[in-house]
Design an enzyme around this catalytic site. Structure first.
Site, mmCIF file in Angstrom:
data_model
loop_
_atom_site.group_PDB
_atom_site.id
_atom_site.type_symbol
_atom_site.label_atom_id
_atom_site.label_comp_id
_atom_site.label_asym_id
_atom_site.label_seq_id
_atom_site.Cartn_x
_atom_site.Cartn_y
_atom_site.Cartn_z
ATOM 1 N N LYS A 220 8.716 34.769 10.700
ATOM 2 C CA LYS A 220 9.282 36.099 9.976
ATOM 3 C C LYS A 220 10.072 35.651 8.863
ATOM 4 O O LYS A 220 10.942 34.329 8.957
ATOM 5 C CB LYS A 220 9.522 36.202 11.113
ATOM 6 C CG LYS A 220 7.991 37.233 11.402
ATOM 7 C CD LYS A 220 8.525 38.319 13.361
ATOM 8 C CE LYS A 220 7.522 39.004 14.281
ATOM 9 N NZ LYS A 220 7.667 40.495 14.184
ATOM 10 N N ARG A 254 4.653 34.660 20.623
ATOM 11 C CA ARG A 254 2.913 35.434 19.664
ATOM 12 C C ARG A 254 3.595 34.179 18.915
ATOM 13 O O ARG A 254 4.325 34.675 18.264
ATOM 14 C CB ARG A 254 3.630 36.902 19.408
ATOM 15 C CG ARG A 254 2.499 37.129 18.707
ATOM 16 C CD ARG A 254 2.364 38.941 18.130
ATOM 17 N NE ARG A 254 1.334 39.242 17.307
ATOM 18 C CZ ARG A 254 1.557 38.943 16.411
ATOM 19 N NH1 ARG A 254 2.330 38.593 15.795
ATOM 20 N NH2 ARG A 254 0.395 39.911 15.912
#
Length: 275
Positions: A220, A254
């Site tokens: 991210k 995840r």
């Protein structure tokens, strides 16, 4: 056998010992890290199978990007992308999560055998979502989200406001708390400082509600911001952050890079066993 191992891993989803590794399969043209690479069903299936071979406990399949500035996808188109991938993976014995905010897509995914619905708006985007999941035996992942970034936000208070509402919707629909996982929403409607805070306070979120927590930080933008790394260079930051999250009580990770996380978790356990 992958099939037997994957079906057994269904039991991991609402606990944290051992941690479950969720592999990401983006059947999208515009996801921030791998958009377009797995848009065709054959490529998505090959990628999913590779993640399973690398040790993924389940696969999170999504057909609508949720990156900032994403293009919304009509429900029928979203399901058209998902259908051949979800159906085949389920038939092959995989534990499948479908990443969607739409009740229509969730219903069809559950009918096709999906075990998890991963809703990045925590049952709050579609008024039918809670009842659709409640009518199945699936696990629901409820993620914290915001429409706007607010640098002055009290994150813990906003988590409480948001999740209280999500859990109220779940209760009204008859969705048992034992089938619910929370996600602090790293990268969604937050400043980079708040993204870090969301990981650092993950244990407080778990304690507040007594529910398992999924952590999704893979590749991210926080790693670009703090480390200056491109999306393809964020593995080290992702691993360090996820291992910290596990120490705070994360039950599910995840990730894009399954093999590396499986290895890291194995070594963590080996070291813990020495005590």
């Amino acid at each position: 056998m992958i099939t037997a191992r994957m079906k057994e891993s269904r039991m991991k989803l609402t606990g944290n010992d051992p941690v479950a590794v969720m592999g990401i399969v983006n059947v999208t043209p515009d996801s921030f890290s791998d958009g377009g690479r797995f848009l065709c069903p054959e490529a998505a299936l090959a990628h999913g199978r590779a993640l399973l071979a690398d040790g993924a406990d389940l696969l999170d399949v999504g057909a609508e990007s949720t990156r900032p500035g994403f293009e919304p996808v009509p429900a029928e188109e979203e399901w058209a992308r998902l259908s051949p991938v979800v159906g085949t993976l389920v038939a092959e014995g995989a534990v499948v999560s479908v990443d969607t905010t739409k009740a229509l897509v969730a219903r069809r995914a559950l009918e096709a055998g999906a075990d998890v619905i991963n809703d990045v708006w925590g049952l709050q985007a579609d008024p039918e979502m809670a009842s659709v999941v409640a009518d199945s035996d699936a696990v629901a992942v409820l993620m914290h989200n915001r429409n706007e970034v607010d640098a002055a936000l009290d994150l813990r208070a906003d988590w409480r406001r948001f999740f209280d509402r999500s859990l109220e919707l779940a209760e009204q629909a008859g969705l048992a708390r034992g089938r619910i996982v929370l996600d602090p929403g790293v990268g969604f409607g937050k400043t980079q400082a708040q993204n870090v805070e969301a990981v650092a306070r993950l244990g407080e979120l778990k304690s507040e509600y007594g529910l398992p927590v999924l952590l999704g930080v893979s590749r991210k933008s926080m790693f670009g911001h703090f480390l200056g790394r491109a999306a393809s260079e964020r593995l080290a930051g992702t691993l360090a952050t996820n291992l910290y999250g596990v120490e705070q009580g994360a039950a599910i990770l995840r990730v894009h890079d399954v093999r590396e996380h499986v290895d890291a978790l194995k070594m963590r356990q080996i070291l813990k066993d020495v005590r």
